[in-house]
Motif scaffolding. Structure first.
Motif, PDB file in Angstrom:
ATOM      1  N   GLN A 549       0.825  -1.205   0.000  1.00 27.12           N
ATOM      2  CA  GLN A 549       0.000   0.000   0.000  1.00 27.12           C
ATOM      3  C   GLN A 549       0.864   1.262   0.000  1.00 27.12           C
ATOM      4  O   GLN A 549       0.510   2.280  -0.616  1.00 27.12           O
ATOM      5  CB  GLN A 549      -0.918   0.005   1.223  1.00 27.12           C
ATOM      6  N   ALA A 550       1.999   1.224   0.672  1.00 28.92           N
ATOM      7  CA  ALA A 550       2.863   2.408   0.761  1.00 28.92           C
ATOM      8  C   ALA A 550       3.759   2.581  -0.457  1.00 28.92           C
ATOM      9  O   ALA A 550       4.466   3.580  -0.562  1.00 28.92           O
ATOM     10  CB  ALA A 550       3.724   2.318   2.023  1.00 28.92           C
ATOM     11  N   ASP A 551       3.732   1.635  -1.370  1.00 31.03           N
ATOM     12  CA  ASP A 551       4.621   1.703  -2.537  1.00 31.03           C
ATOM     13  C   ASP A 551       4.273   2.879  -3.432  1.00 31.03           C
ATOM     14  O   ASP A 551       3.101   3.218  -3.607  1.00 31.03           O
ATOM     15  CB  ASP A 551       4.509   0.392  -3.325  1.00 31.03           C
ATOM     16  N   GLU A 552       5.313   3.486  -4.006  1.00 30.25           N
ATOM     17  CA  GLU A 552       5.167   4.600  -4.929  1.00 30.25           C
ATOM     18  C   GLU A 552       5.983   4.352  -6.180  1.00 30.25           C
ATOM     19  O   GLU A 552       7.045   3.742  -6.128  1.00 30.25           O
ATOM     20  CB  GLU A 552       5.634   5.911  -4.283  1.00 30.25           C
ATOM     21  N   ASN A 553       5.456   4.840  -7.285  1.00 33.28           N
ATOM     22  CA  ASN A 553       6.188   4.863  -8.554  1.00 33.28           C
ATOM     23  C   ASN A 553       5.734   6.119  -9.290  1.00 33.28           C
ATOM     24  O   ASN A 553       4.830   6.092 -10.121  1.00 33.28           O
ATOM     25  CB  ASN A 553       5.898   3.600  -9.372  1.00 33.28           C
ATOM     26  N   ARG A 554       6.355   7.238  -8.952  1.00 30.23           N
ATOM     27  CA  ARG A 554       5.896   8.525  -9.449  1.00 30.23           C
ATOM     28  C   ARG A 554       5.952   8.606 -10.967  1.00 30.23           C
ATOM     29  O   ARG A 554       5.100   9.225 -11.597  1.00 30.23           O
ATOM     30  CB  ARG A 554       6.733   9.635  -8.824  1.00 30.23           C
ATOM     31  N   GLY A 555       6.977   7.999 -11.550  1.00 32.39           N
ATOM     32  CA  GLY A 555       7.087   8.044 -12.998  1.00 32.39           C
ATOM     33  C   GLY A 555       5.937   7.359 -13.704  1.00 32.39           C
ATOM     34  O   GLY A 555       5.581   7.719 -14.828  1.00 32.39           O
ATOM     35  N   ALA A 556       5.343   6.351 -13.049  1.00 31.24           N
ATOM     36  CA  ALA A 556       4.224   5.617 -13.646  1.00 31.24           C
ATOM     37  C   ALA A 556       2.878   6.058 -13.086  1.00 31.24           C
ATOM     38  O   ALA A 556       1.856   5.450 -13.392  1.00 31.24           O
ATOM     39  CB  ALA A 556       4.408   4.120 -13.425  1.00 31.24           C
ATOM     40  N   GLY A 557       2.880   7.086 -12.250  1.00 26.33           N
ATOM     41  CA  GLY A 557       1.629   7.586 -11.701  1.00 26.33           C
ATOM     42  C   GLY A 557       1.089   6.796 -10.540  1.00 26.33           C
ATOM     43  O   GLY A 557      -0.103   6.889 -10.222  1.00 26.33           O
ATOM     44  N   VAL A 558       1.943   6.028  -9.863  1.00 22.70           N
ATOM     45  CA  VAL A 558       1.512   5.233  -8.709  1.00 22.70           C
ATOM     46  C   VAL A 558       1.823   6.015  -7.435  1.00 22.70           C
ATOM     47  O   VAL A 558       2.981   6.378  -7.195  1.00 22.70           O
ATOM     48  CB  VAL A 558       2.209   3.868  -8.673  1.00 22.70           C
ATOM     49  N   ALA A 559       0.806   6.291  -6.639  1.00 21.40           N
ATOM     50  CA  ALA A 559       0.971   7.072  -5.420  1.00 21.40           C
ATOM     51  C   ALA A 559       0.803   6.190  -4.199  1.00 21.40           C
ATOM     52  O   ALA A 559       0.187   5.118  -4.250  1.00 21.40           O
ATOM     53  CB  ALA A 559      -0.050   8.217  -5.384  1.00 21.40           C
ATOM     54  N   CYS A 560       1.381   6.660  -3.093  1.00 24.46           N
ATOM     55  CA  CYS A 560       1.211   5.966  -1.819  1.00 24.46           C
ATOM     56  C   CYS A 560      -0.236   6.075  -1.366  1.00 24.46           C
ATOM     57  O   CYS A 560      -0.816   7.155  -1.349  1.00 24.46           O
ATOM     58  CB  CYS A 560       2.147   6.580  -0.782  1.00 24.46           C
ATOM     59  N   SER A 561      -0.824   4.947  -1.003  1.00 27.98           N
ATOM     60  CA  SER A 561      -2.174   4.936  -0.461  1.00 27.98           C
ATOM     61  C   SER A 561      -2.078   5.149   1.043  1.00 27.98           C
ATOM     62  O   SER A 561      -1.793   4.210   1.796  1.00 27.98           O
ATOM     63  CB  SER A 561      -2.873   3.616  -0.787  1.00 27.98           C
ATOM     64  N   VAL A 562      -2.285   6.393   1.478  1.00 25.18           N
ATOM     65  CA  VAL A 562      -2.116   6.738   2.888  1.00 25.18           C
ATOM     66  C   VAL A 562      -3.087   5.948   3.754  1.00 25.18           C
ATOM     67  O   VAL A 562      -2.702   5.341   4.755  1.00 25.18           O
ATOM     68  CB  VAL A 562      -2.284   8.256   3.089  1.00 25.18           C
ATOM     69  N   ARG A 563      -4.355   5.943   3.364  1.00 23.15           N
ATOM     70  CA  ARG A 563      -5.344   5.220   4.159  1.00 23.15           C
ATOM     71  C   ARG A 563      -5.037   3.729   4.196  1.00 23.15           C
ATOM     72  O   ARG A 563      -5.044   3.105   5.254  1.00 23.15           O
ATOM     73  CB  ARG A 563      -6.751   5.458   3.597  1.00 23.15           C
ATOM     74  N   GLY A 564      -4.769   3.156   3.025  1.00 24.44           N
ATOM     75  CA  GLY A 564      -4.508   1.719   2.974  1.00 24.44           C
ATOM     76  C   GLY A 564      -3.278   1.320   3.766  1.00 24.44           C
ATOM     77  O   GLY A 564      -3.273   0.304   4.465  1.00 24.44           O
ATOM     78  N   ALA A 565      -2.202   2.132   3.674  1.00 20.75           N
ATOM     79  CA  ALA A 565      -0.972   1.811   4.394  1.00 20.75           C
ATOM     80  C   ALA A 565      -1.184   1.901   5.899  1.00 20.75           C
ATOM     81  O   ALA A 565      -0.712   1.051   6.660  1.00 20.75           O
ATOM     82  CB  ALA A 565       0.152   2.739   3.949  1.00 20.75           C
ATOM     83  N   LEU A 566      -1.893   2.933   6.355  1.00 20.70           N
ATOM     84  CA  LEU A 566      -2.133   3.087   7.792  1.00 20.70           C
ATOM     85  C   LEU A 566      -3.036   1.981   8.328  1.00 20.70           C
ATOM     86  O   LEU A 566      -2.793   1.429   9.410  1.00 20.70           O
ATOM     87  CB  LEU A 566      -2.743   4.453   8.077  1.00 20.70           C
ATOM     88  N   GLU A 567      -4.074   1.639   7.591  1.00 21.19           N
ATOM     89  CA  GLU A 567      -4.975   0.582   8.056  1.00 21.19           C
ATOM     90  C   GLU A 567      -4.244  -0.755   8.154  1.00 21.19           C
ATOM     91  O   GLU A 567      -4.422  -1.502   9.131  1.00 21.19           O
ATOM     92  CB  GLU A 567      -6.168   0.464   7.099  1.00 21.19           C
ATOM     93  N   ALA A 568      -3.430  -1.069   7.151  1.00 17.55           N
ATOM     94  CA  ALA A 568      -2.684  -2.325   7.194  1.00 17.55           C
ATOM     95  C   ALA A 568      -1.669  -2.323   8.332  1.00 17.55           C
ATOM     96  O   ALA A 568      -1.489  -3.332   9.026  1.00 17.55           O
ATOM     97  CB  ALA A 568      -1.990  -2.565   5.858  1.00 17.55           C
ATOM     98  N   ALA A 569      -0.991  -1.192   8.543  1.00 13.87           N
ATOM     99  CA  ALA A 569      -0.001  -1.110   9.617  1.00 13.87           C
ATOM    100  C   ALA A 569      -0.662  -1.262  10.986  1.00 13.87           C
ATOM    101  O   ALA A 569      -0.104  -1.900  11.886  1.00 13.87           O
ATOM    102  CB  ALA A 569       0.744   0.221   9.533  1.00 13.87           C
ATOM    103  N   ILE A 570      -1.835  -0.701  11.148  1.00 17.15           N
ATOM    104  CA  ILE A 570      -2.534  -0.791  12.433  1.00 17.15           C
ATOM    105  C   ILE A 570      -2.947  -2.237  12.714  1.00 17.15           C
ATOM    106  O   ILE A 570      -2.815  -2.729  13.847  1.00 17.15           O
ATOM    107  CB  ILE A 570      -3.758   0.154  12.442  1.00 17.15           C
TER     108      ILE A 570
END
Length: 662
Positions: A549-570
């Protein structure tokens, strides 16, 4: 004067075309023998320009081929070769040729200087550059989680993971002592029963790779042997016994962490010595692999992760050499069903350890070549044809008859530098271990030699679930992370990966996906073994989901999913709090579990540090994440386990948390 060519033809000499007779013009020659047109090569050249010009073999490696490295020349490829290489995602022909990671990945501070920076300074520097990236693993040349200080160009050896600076196996042993020297430091039978029971209570539910009935048959037979017969026992079996004593000691309530660590390190040193006597580098058995798997986990729990990683490399090679990665029906078709079952379970344990160790270390996975089927793992544990040496026959416990006889030292020739002499105290005598009876409970519970059928079926379901998760994580997370590459190539690709993880999670048994603390408490009252399995699977699954969920690839338009990353981490860190709630002593020991929880707290802290505020619909989620970070800081402040390790974690997490309050 006529031209020479004309004169030659008129005189009847052979012309250049091979014809004789009348004069022939050049045009007529071309008509008689037409010139074959030169064919152009349609296949593009994939080799570098230097190798093409020099007509040398090119391995097409990028950014520079091997031939150019040897002759120290610049290596350039044609535009067509570069396009083909980029279309193959960095792999040309086969997996040997790996492209250099994107340029933005190689801009970490430690790369240019050639000196490995500390995890703390690297963490602060990267978080300033990528505040909202939730500390993506592709943002730095070093891992942000205290594991890898990249050893670039250094004249002195570097501690690869920053922990475990001392050699893990204390050398108490002499050259001539042999197996009798190891047998001489066995604990008493009562102590061995206690430590073995602790192993099967705390470790076996999480890593159920041993057949308990077979083990206890060998165990009781060994202890029933007279002392001279024990000197001829199978050294690999003795190594398995000692490492189980070592891991059992880690979960025994002793006066201090130091006392528990010293005692367990003594036993694991004996296990390693027994393996050395068995020549485990060129001879291997099932018990050898089992002992090596447990030694790697022991080293992690003992704050020697660097040594565990190196030791696991030998373990993987031995498992491959033994053919554990192959389908037992193909490689050992005449083996008993029990042996085939054990081979599958042991390969799953090896592959699982390698996969999730590489997730933490951000290094390439190794246990990737296998044709063992998950579905082939049978729930039927009964095998009337299997041989359990429960009759006390020494033949199942002793070394092969071809092995040379071991010399048994007499008391009059006892080496004063041997382990028996070094560890002896006036109250103990030469053959006693350092673990005194007063350190253990007075009345140990009787060991259970078999599991109930329901627990056996539950173990198989747990192994299958972990197995499928490890296969998915290998493919989607381990390999890209090891090269600091993004996990997804497009938003659609990331959505597909997340869908694969969620589909897999829905296939797990309900008791393994239970997240409610009250329901887990009820399950703990009647089946604590299932609760341990639930917590370990939950921690591993949601930790990997957090990374994705926290993965990013700015060149390909992939952004970090803040909500998804936080929910999974919790959810992932909640498994650690539940482990601490139900099994407090065990939560202090399991390094892999504790370090995942630390990474999850650090991930949440970095995400919060990159956000401008907590207003809006995600405000409650931000508050939950912040409370978990504060709880982890409080946990690290209270200590437990290795003081040095906890101090380093606390300093790194505190640096990020302080920015949240600014």
């Amino acid at each position: 004067m006529q031209p020479a060519s004309s004169a030659g033809v008129d005189s009847g000499q052979t012309s250049p075309s091979g014809l004789t007779g009348s004069p022939t013009t050049p045009r007529s020659i071309q008509e008689v023998v037409p010139r074959k047109p030169k064919q152009k090569r349609n296949k593009p050249t994939l080799s570098c320009n230097q190798c093409v010009e020099r007509k040398t073999k090119c391995d097409r490696g990028r950014p520079i081929c091997l031939a150019c490295i040897k002759r120290q020349s610049e290596c350039h490829y044609s535009q067509a070769a570069n396009l083909i290489a980029s279309a193959d995602h960095g792999v040309i022909g086969n997996a040997r040729y790996i492209n250099r990671p994107p340029k933005r990945v190689r801009t970490g501070g430690s790369v240019g200087s050639g000196v490995a920076t500390s995890p703390t300074s690297q963490h602060i520097q990267d978080s300033k550059i990528f505040r909202r990236r939730s500390f993506s693993h592709a943002s730095t040349g070093s891992s942000p989680f205290l594991l890898s200080n990249a050893p670039y160009v250094k004249s002195t050896p570097s501690n690869v993971f920053g922990i475990g600076a001392e050699h893990p196996f204390a050398n108490y042993w002499t050259c001539q002592g042999g197996l009798p020297e190891v047998v001489g430091v066995l604990p008493s039978k009562d102590q061995a029963d206690i430590l073995t029971e602790r192993y099967f209570t705390c470790v076996d539910p999480v890593y159920p790779m041993l057949d308990r009935q077979s083990f206890y048959a060998d165990y009781e037979s060994f202890w029933s042997l007279p002392l001279p017969a024990r000197y001829q026992a199978d050294a690999s079996m003795l190594a398995l016994h000692f490492v189980m004593y070592a891991m059992g000691t880690q979960f025994v309530q002793l006066n201090s962490y130091k006392e528990r660590s010293q005692t367990s390190e003594f036993y694991v040193s004996a296990a390693h010595q027994a393996l050395s006597i068995s020549s485990y580098m060129n001879r291997t058995t099932m018990q050898t692999i089992q002992a090596m798997v447990l030694i790697a986990y022991f080293l992690m729990n003992d704050n020697h992760a660097s040594d565990a990683w190196a030791f696991a490399g030998i373990l993987l090679r031995q498992a491959y050499a033994m053919g554990l990665n192959r389908d037992p029906d193909a490689i050992v078709p005449h083996a008993s069903p029990t042996e085939k079952q054990q081979r599958r379970k042991l390969w799953q344990a090896v592959m699982f350890q390698d996969t999730f160790l590489t997730v933490l270390f951000k290094l390439p996975p190794t246990a990737t070549h296998s044709d063992v089927s998950v579905e082939a793992l049978s729930e039927d544990q009964s095998d009337p044809n299997s041989h359990h040496p429960s009759n006390g026959s020494p033949s199942a416990l002793t070394s092969p008859s071809t092995a040379p006889p071991l010399s048994i030292p007499s008391p009059r020739t006892l080496n004063q530098m041997s382990i028996s002499a070094v560890c002896a105290t006036p109250a103990q005598g030469p053959n006693r271990s350092p673990l005194s009876p007063s350190s253990l409970p007075a009345q140990p519970p009787a060991p259970h030699h078999t599991l109930p059928p329901s627990s056996s079926r539950s173990d198989i379901a747990y192994i299958r679930s972990m197995w499928r998760l490890a296969l998915l994580v290998q493919e989607t997370i381990c390999s890209p992370l090891s090269l600091s590459l993004p996990l997804s190539s497009s938003p659609r690709h990331k959505a597909s990966l997340l869908s694969s993880f969620r589909t897999l999670h829905r296939s797990f048994p309900a008791r393994l996906t239970m997240l409610d603390s009250a329901a887990l408490a009820q399950l703990h009252a009647r089946d604590p073994r299932s609760v341990r399995q639930n917590l370990f699977l939950t921690s591993n699954y949601f930790h990997c989901l957090m990374v994705l969920q926290a993965d990013e690839n700015r060149g390909a338009g992939v952004a970090c999913s803040v909500r998804g990353a936080l929910e999974a981490a919790i959810e992932a860190i909640a498994a650690f709090w539940n482990l601490w709630r139900f099994f407090e002593r065990e939560a202090e020991v399991w390094w892999v579990f504790g370090h995942r929880a630390f990474e999850e707290a650090l991930m949440m802290a970095n995400i919060l540090a990159g956000e401008d505020g907590e207003e809006g619909p995600m405000g409650p989620l931000f508050e939950r994440a912040k409370l978990n970070v504060e709880r982890m800081l409080d946990f690290l402040d209270r200590g437990g386990g290795s003081v040095e390790m906890q101090r380093t974690r606390r300093e790194v997490l505190r640096e990020v948390y302080d920015r949240l309050r600014l």
